[in-house]
Structures are given as C-alpha cells and as structure tokens.
Design an enzyme around this catalytic site. Structure first.
Site, short mmCIF file in Angstrom:
data_model
loop_
_atom_site.label_atom_id
_atom_site.label_comp_id
_atom_site.label_asym_id
_atom_site.label_seq_id
_atom_site.Cartn_x
_atom_site.Cartn_y
_atom_site.Cartn_z
N LYS A 172 -14.20 0.46 4.82
CA LYS A 172 -13.19 -0.44 4.26
C LYS A 172 -13.50 -1.90 4.59
CE LYS A 172 -9.23 -2.20 2.88
NZ LYS A 172 -8.87 -2.37 1.47
N ARG A 211 -0.03 -14.85 0.36
CA ARG A 211 -0.67 -14.86 1.67
C ARG A 211 -2.07 -15.47 1.59
NH1 ARG A 211 0.58 -8.69 3.29
NH2 ARG A 211 0.54 -8.54 1.00
N THR A 261 -5.30 -0.66 6.86
CA THR A 261 -6.65 -1.12 7.18
C THR A 261 -6.73 -1.38 8.68
OG1 THR A 261 -6.91 -2.11 5.00
CG2 THR A 261 -8.38 -2.89 6.74
N VAL A 321 0.83 -1.21 0.00
CA VAL A 321 0.00 0.00 0.00
C VAL A 321 0.86 1.26 0.00
CG1 VAL A 321 -1.68 1.33 1.34
CG2 VAL A 321 -1.96 -1.14 1.09
N HIS A 379 -17.05 -15.31 -9.76
CA HIS A 379 -16.29 -16.34 -10.46
C HIS A 379 -15.99 -17.47 -9.48
CE1 HIS A 379 -15.89 -13.63 -13.85
NE2 HIS A 379 -15.48 -12.69 -13.02
N CYS A 382 -5.90 -9.26 2.04
CA CYS A 382 -7.01 -8.45 2.56
C CYS A 382 -8.19 -9.26 3.07
CB CYS A 382 -7.48 -7.47 1.48
SG CYS A 382 -6.26 -6.23 1.04
N ASN A 425 -14.78 -4.99 1.87
CA ASN A 425 -14.07 -6.25 1.68
C ASN A 425 -14.92 -7.44 2.13
OD1 ASN A 425 -11.85 -5.14 0.51
ND2 ASN A 425 -10.47 -5.41 2.23
#
Length: 432
Positions: A207, A331, A122, A11, A254, A263, A211
């Site tokens: 935020k 990750r 975040t 970021v 998908h 994230c 997500n």
C-alpha cells in the site's frame, strides 16, 4: 458472510456499502451517535458520487445497518474490518495508530469463535503483528486471524474502484483466513480480478509503495513542467510522449500545483519515517515529499508574477478548493497553502468550489461565492486550482466581461493557450 466494519469514514463507509452490495450482511459501526443517526436518515458524511444511492438501496434490502455499539455485530461477524483513521502524528510524521490499537483492544473482548480481523486502514509495516499481540494479550484464548487488506480507492471514483479493482491485496499469516477473504471477494471473480495473497508485512508495504510511487510520478512531471517553462517545451506533449511507453503509462502524468488529499501526503511521510527507523532510507521518496511541499509555495509566487509582480490590494477569483474534483476532501489541498500566501501579500480572495464546504472553517478569510461567475466578478485575476468539469467549459466571454483584469492563471492546464490569448486574457499555465 457477516461483516462488522468499524469506522464510517471514507474507507469504512464505501467498503461497507460495497460489501453489502455484493450480498454480504454488513454492520457499519461508529462511536459518533450523531453520525450514525444521520446515516440512518440517509445523510452521507462525505461527498462521493453514487454513495448515497448505494447506501439507501442496501439499507432498504436489509443488508446494510449502522450501529454505535460494536458488541453484537462483532460477536456475530465472520470478518471484522478496522477502518479508522491513521493521520500523521504531530511532531514526527509517523502514522498515528492510536485509533487502530483502541479498536483492536475492543475487538479482543467481543469476538466469538473463529474471526478474521482485517486491517483496512493504511498502516505501517508490522502493525498487523501488533494488533495480533494486543488481542492475544487481552484475551489469550481468542481465535482470530489478523489480515492486512489495504484499500486502493480513488476519491471521486471509489465505488467503481472497489467493484472493479486492478487487484485485491490480502496479507495473511493464518491459512484459515484465505477461505474467508476469498468468499468476501468472490463476486469479483466475474471480473477476473487478480487477488494477490501474500505475507501480512508485504501487504502492508504494498500500500505504501503504491502511493509513494504515484506521488513520485506526479512530482516528476511537475519538475519536468518547470524545465519545460525554462527551455520552451510543452509538458503536456512530453507527458504524452513518455506516457505512450507501456513501461511508463500515461496516468498521474498531469502537471499541476502539487499533490494533496488524505493519502499521498501522510503515506509518503509515514514511509519515509518507517524506512528511517528500519535503517533503510528511501531517498527518492524523501525528495518527493520535499519537492511537493515546496511546489505549493512556489505556485503562489507564480500567481503573483502572472499578476504583474504584486497582488497588494487586488482581488483574485479562485475556482476550486478541494484537492481534486468529485470530492469534498480538502486535506492537504494546494489551496490551503496557496491562498494564505496570496492573502499574506495583500490580496483579497473570492472563491467557488462545488463541494468545498470545509473552506468556511479552513479558509475563513476568503469570501465564498455561489457559483464560478460570482467568483470572477470584479476580479483582477482568476486562478483555476481544481479541475472540476464545470470549469472546463466556462463562458469565457462572460468571464472576461465580469473581471476587472485579464490575468487567468490555469494551474491545471484545462484550457488551450492560443484560445485564451485570442480572447484577450493574459494566460498563464503550467509547463507550456
């Protein structure tokens, strides 16, 4: 404007380089001297398309610099961004804010004059309040406005996302910060980008809510894929049928082996913990986390079934190790759950990923190859785990000749079943 960006991770580095490209004077700061030295030599610590050129151009123009010592840059800055990691804390799933708070303590001693302190990391709701309290405790006279400015960058498309965002969210409690943040993002006025000014706690929650919703959308279509397999339907057509509804949209529909990356896993877990502490549980997100964790494990069983019920003594070729294409990020990648499960059942794994270099440390028991066809050679089965573009147009005749077996398990649905079956593969996909 003068910007100090503390943290040169994904970021911080992308944001700093983009702000410099907007014309601001930016210093990116990191305590890792080796990392700063490599950046000064033009060596990127992450793989992100176009980032190396963006950094080089702005360093050459004198707008972007790197440093290990924050003192001069923070003292001169109009805005100081906190862009350090907030990983899941071991044991309870809360976001680990130790790095954020350490930076706040350092900033308190260095700011000079009115300074906007911006949280780009975040962080859970209320973190901005704590940052403000830390600065005021250490230096009561410090003239700062603490702002929340969450990032919405997709790995692999981060530069475009920063320069052409759907929106910019800014959480303020001090009106003086509005002018500074508006000036920082002024170049986006040309694109008529919506800039949403809101309260700081609201910004922090936006935020996590964004997500969590996207993670839930992925998990929803994955469950529909399982239902499609059970009843004989096609999940891709289901996704198209519902995605054409403007209220739903086609993105993140998908089907695949589950979400991963830096994230979604940690942010959904952090939101669950925050909500529980607030006495307002988020049951849909709790279930999303549980279903996604179980899905990665279920994909290993799916591969075993596709290979006849046993992988004991068999060689499996794997294409793709990163959690998504166009990044080197592993990750919480599905590969980290699926491959060890296959090895535990006696399989030997040969794998290729264009940027999955971390696999040497994270999956030391596998053999890494130099290309996709080397991974296919001698394989009893082939698994597509990440949809890199170069895997979308493989020479299937060559793949078939190189393999010992004919099982091809496509966990990203990048091929058409009829085509693969017509070429003699025992083809398995997701939800079709």
């Amino acid at each position: 404007m003068r910007v100090a960006m503390i943290g040169t991770g994904y970021v911080g580095l992308v944001s700093g380089a983009c702000f410099a490209d907007f014309g601001h004077e930016v210093v990116c700061i990191d305590k890792d001297a080796g990392k700063i030295g490599r950046l000064e030599d033009g060596i990127m610590p992450i793989y992100e398309p176009g980032l190396d050129l963006l950094v080089a151009n702005n360093v050459k123009a004198g707008r972007l610099k790197f440093a290990t010592d924050a003192a001069a840059a923070v003292a001169a800055a109009d805005a100081v961004f906190i862009a350090v990691g907030t990983p899941s804390r071991r044991g309870d799933g809360h976001a680990d804010l130790s790095y954020v708070y350490a930076v706040a303590e350092e900033i308190a001693t260095l700011v000079d004059g009115f300074t906007v302190v911006v949280t780009k990391s975040t962080v859970p709701v209320g973190t901005g309040d704590e940052i403000e309290a830390i600065i005021k405790k250490i230096r009561p006279a410090a003239d700062v406005a603490v702002v929340s400015n969450p990032e919405f960058l997709r790995e692999g498309a981060a530069i475009n996302d920063f320069k052409r965002p759907d929106r910019v969210v800014v959480g303020i409690e001090d009106e003086r910060a509005r002018a500074v943040m508006s000036e920082l993002y002024r170049p986006l006025n040309l694109n008529e980008t919506p800039i949403l000014f809101t309260g700081r706690r609201t910004s922090e929650l936006i935020k996590y809510a964004a997500n969590a919703f996207l993670a839930m959308k992925i998990t929803f279509i994955n469950e529909m894929a399982d239902l499609c397999e059970a009843v004989g339907a096609d999940v891709q057509q289901v996704a198209r049928g519902i995605g054409l509804d403007g209220r739903i949209g086609s993105k993140f529909l998908h089907a695949g082996p589950g979400y991963g990356g830096s994230c979604f896993p940690k942010d959904t877990l952090a939101l669950v913990r925050t909500a529980a502490d607030a006495g307002s549980p988020v049951r849909l997100i709790e279930t999303t986390v549980q279903v996604n964790d179980a899905r990665k494990k279920a994909m290993a069983d799916k591969i075993v079934r596709a290979m006849g019920g046993s992988v004991e003594g068999k060689t499996i070729g794997v294409l793709g190790l990163t959690f998504k294409p166009n990044t080197d990020d592993m990750r919480d990648a599905p590969s980290l759950e699926i491959i060890p499960a296959l090895i535990a059942q006696g399989a030997k794994v040969r794998a290729f990923d264009p940027e999955g270099h971390e696999a040497r440390h994270l999956l030391p028991q596998i053999e890494l190859t130099e290309g996709p066809y080397e991974a296919c050679a001698g394989a009893d089965g082939l698994v597509i785990l990440t949809e890199w573009d170069q895997f979308r147009a493989l020479d299937l005749g060559r793949v078939k000749e190189l393999m010992n077996g004919s099982a091809l398990i496509d966990l990203r649905n990048i091929y058409r079943p009829a085509e693969l079956q017509g070429r003699g593969f025992r083809y398995t996909s997701v939800g079709r």
